[in-house]
Design a protein around this motif. Structure first.
Motif, PDB file in Angstrom:
ATOM      1  N   GLU A  93       0.865  -1.183   0.000  1.00  0.00           N
ATOM      2  CA  GLU A  93       0.000   0.000   0.000  1.00  0.00           C
ATOM      3  C   GLU A  93       0.901   1.232   0.000  1.00  0.00           C
ATOM      4  OE1 GLU A  93      -3.093   0.071   2.917  1.00  0.00           O
ATOM      5  OE2 GLU A  93      -3.635  -2.025   2.559  1.00  0.00           O
ATOM      6  N   PRO A  94       0.804   2.091  -1.038  1.00  0.00           N
ATOM      7  CA  PRO A  94       1.717   3.238  -1.168  1.00  0.00           C
ATOM      8  C   PRO A  94       1.791   4.101   0.091  1.00  0.00           C
ATOM      9  CG  PRO A  94       0.302   3.058  -3.101  1.00  0.00           C
ATOM     10  CD  PRO A  94      -0.187   2.036  -2.121  1.00  0.00           C
ATOM     11  N   GLN A 101       9.180  -2.202  -3.738  1.00  0.00           N
ATOM     12  CA  GLN A 101      10.447  -2.826  -3.353  1.00  0.00           C
ATOM     13  C   GLN A 101      10.666  -2.709  -1.846  1.00  0.00           C
ATOM     14  OE1 GLN A 101      10.058  -0.528  -5.788  1.00  0.00           O
ATOM     15  NE2 GLN A 101      10.305  -1.851  -7.576  1.00  0.00           N
ATOM     16  N   GLN A 102      10.347  -1.530  -1.293  1.00  0.00           N
ATOM     17  CA  GLN A 102      10.500  -1.321   0.155  1.00  0.00           C
ATOM     18  C   GLN A 102       9.568  -2.254   0.912  1.00  0.00           C
ATOM     19  OE1 GLN A 102      12.756   0.796   1.831  1.00  0.00           O
ATOM     20  NE2 GLN A 102      12.037  -0.491   3.507  1.00  0.00           N
ATOM     21  N   TRP A 103       8.315  -2.328   0.429  1.00  0.00           N
ATOM     22  CA  TRP A 103       7.354  -3.234   1.073  1.00  0.00           C
ATOM     23  C   TRP A 103       7.874  -4.668   1.028  1.00  0.00           C
ATOM     24  CZ3 TRP A 103       4.812  -7.289  -1.494  1.00  0.00           C
ATOM     25  CH2 TRP A 103       4.028  -8.076  -0.639  1.00  0.00           C
ATOM     26  N   ASP A 104       8.374  -5.109  -0.133  1.00  0.00           N
ATOM     27  CA  ASP A 104       8.861  -6.481  -0.287  1.00  0.00           C
ATOM     28  C   ASP A 104       9.987  -6.772   0.707  1.00  0.00           C
ATOM     29  OD1 ASP A 104       8.691  -8.991  -1.672  1.00  0.00           O
ATOM     30  OD2 ASP A 104      10.659  -8.530  -2.493  1.00  0.00           O
ATOM     31  N   LEU A 190       1.236   4.535  14.838  1.00  0.00           N
ATOM     32  CA  LEU A 190       1.098   3.238  14.154  1.00  0.00           C
ATOM     33  C   LEU A 190       0.115   3.281  12.990  1.00  0.00           C
ATOM     34  CD1 LEU A 190       1.019   0.746  17.178  1.00  0.00           C
ATOM     35  CD2 LEU A 190       2.918   1.236  15.646  1.00  0.00           C
ATOM     36  N   MET A 191      -0.678   4.330  12.898  1.00  0.00           N
ATOM     37  CA  MET A 191      -1.788   4.311  11.936  1.00  0.00           C
ATOM     38  C   MET A 191      -1.336   4.197  10.484  1.00  0.00           C
ATOM     39  SD  MET A 191      -4.540   6.719  13.868  1.00  0.00           S
ATOM     40  CE  MET A 191      -5.974   6.191  12.965  1.00  0.00           C
ATOM     41  N   ARG A 192      -0.317   4.956  10.100  1.00  0.00           N
ATOM     42  CA  ARG A 192       0.151   4.895   8.709  1.00  0.00           C
ATOM     43  C   ARG A 192       0.710   3.513   8.394  1.00  0.00           C
ATOM     44  NH1 ARG A 192       5.155   6.050   6.596  1.00  0.00           N
ATOM     45  NH2 ARG A 192       5.164   6.456   4.362  1.00  0.00           N
ATOM     46  N   GLN A 193       1.522   3.001   9.307  1.00  0.00           N
ATOM     47  CA  GLN A 193       2.140   1.679   9.142  1.00  0.00           C
ATOM     48  C   GLN A 193       1.087   0.569   8.978  1.00  0.00           C
ATOM     49  OE1 GLN A 193       4.727   0.779  12.433  1.00  0.00           O
ATOM     50  NE2 GLN A 193       4.513  -1.417  12.134  1.00  0.00           N
ATOM     51  N   LEU A 194      -0.052   0.726   9.670  1.00  0.00           N
ATOM     52  CA  LEU A 194      -1.120  -0.276   9.615  1.00  0.00           C
ATOM     53  C   LEU A 194      -2.086  -0.036   8.456  1.00  0.00           C
ATOM     54  CD1 LEU A 194      -1.957  -0.538  13.432  1.00  0.00           C
ATOM     55  CD2 LEU A 194      -0.533  -2.086  12.087  1.00  0.00           C
ATOM     56  N   GLY A 195      -1.828   1.002   7.664  1.00  0.00           N
ATOM     57  CA  GLY A 195      -2.698   1.297   6.524  1.00  0.00           C
ATOM     58  C   GLY A 195      -4.041   1.843   6.941  1.00  0.00           C
ATOM     59  N   MET A 196      -4.074   2.573   8.059  1.00  0.00           N
ATOM     60  CA  MET A 196      -5.343   3.117   8.567  1.00  0.00           C
ATOM     61  C   MET A 196      -5.512   4.567   8.115  1.00  0.00           C
ATOM     62  SD  MET A 196      -5.238   1.496  12.392  1.00  0.00           S
ATOM     63  CE  MET A 196      -6.935   1.872  12.820  1.00  0.00           C
TER      64      MET A 196
END
Length: 196
Positions: A93-94, A101-104, A190-196
């Motif tokens: 998720e951008p 690549q960073q996510w992977d 934590l919200m951004r990291q969790l995609g919230m």
């Protein structure tokens, strides 16, 4: 309208309840010891879910083989939040990861996997908001078992009763037996990291 992603959970100032479904052999030990022990494996990922109805969908109300016993596991909030902090979303998720690549890279190294799936209604229909599932990897399960668990309660009979009322067309009475799951206050960091 409520946000698409919120953590709804039975929680208080110091603890949060997550749900898991197991066969008799694991449930009996967990209830007796008030912690997981063999044949529960510390070597494979275990998924914890704060949504009761999501677990009902996943376990077919405790009718799926190997998921007959429904357990409510009360955790220390600091343990739950430590797990979230170690978490990486199961898909890119951008907003959360920057680049694929960073996510992977992050996902390959992740100790905890975070997945969002449509929340379920009492009758199992997908709702418009998502429910969180947290997959604890091998390096974290020991902490879950030894440090984070406060108590383990069996809900199997309650689940059967809810299901029986539902099958009898008594949804209102069934709803009264559901655990209360108000919105859990996720730390802003934590919200951004969790995609919230």
């Amino acid at each position: 309208m409520s946000p698409r992603r919120e953590i709804r959970a039975d929680h208080d100032r110091t603890s949060i309840v997550v749900y898991q479904a197991y066969p008799d052999a694991i449930a009996d030990v967990a209830l007796e010891r008030q912690r997981f022990g063999p044949p529960f494996s510390l070597n494979r990922m275990t998924w914890i879910k704060p949504s009761f109805l999501w677990l009902m969908e996943r376990s077919n109300w405790g009718l799926k083989s190997g998921q007959e016993r429904i357990l409510a596991v009360r955790l220390r909030r600091e343990g739950w939040e430590a797990a979230l902090e170690l978490g990486v979303l199961t898909g890119f998720e951008p907003g959360a990861h920057g680049t694929p690549q960073q996510w992977d890279r992050d996902f390959q190294r992740a100790l905890v996997h975070i997945q969002w799936d449509p929340e379920r209604s009492l009758r199992g229909q997908s709702l418009s908001h998502d429910s969180i599932q947290v997959g604890l990897g091998r390096m974290v399960i020991g902490r879950y078992v030894e440090e984070w668990i406060l108590s383990i309660e069996e809900l199997t009979e309650r689940v059967r009763k809810i299901r029986k009322l539902l099958d009898a067309g008594r949804a209102e009475q069934a709803t009264r037996l559901l655990p209360r799951e108000p919105v859990y206050p996720v730390p802003p960091r934590l919200m951004r990291q969790l995609g919230m």
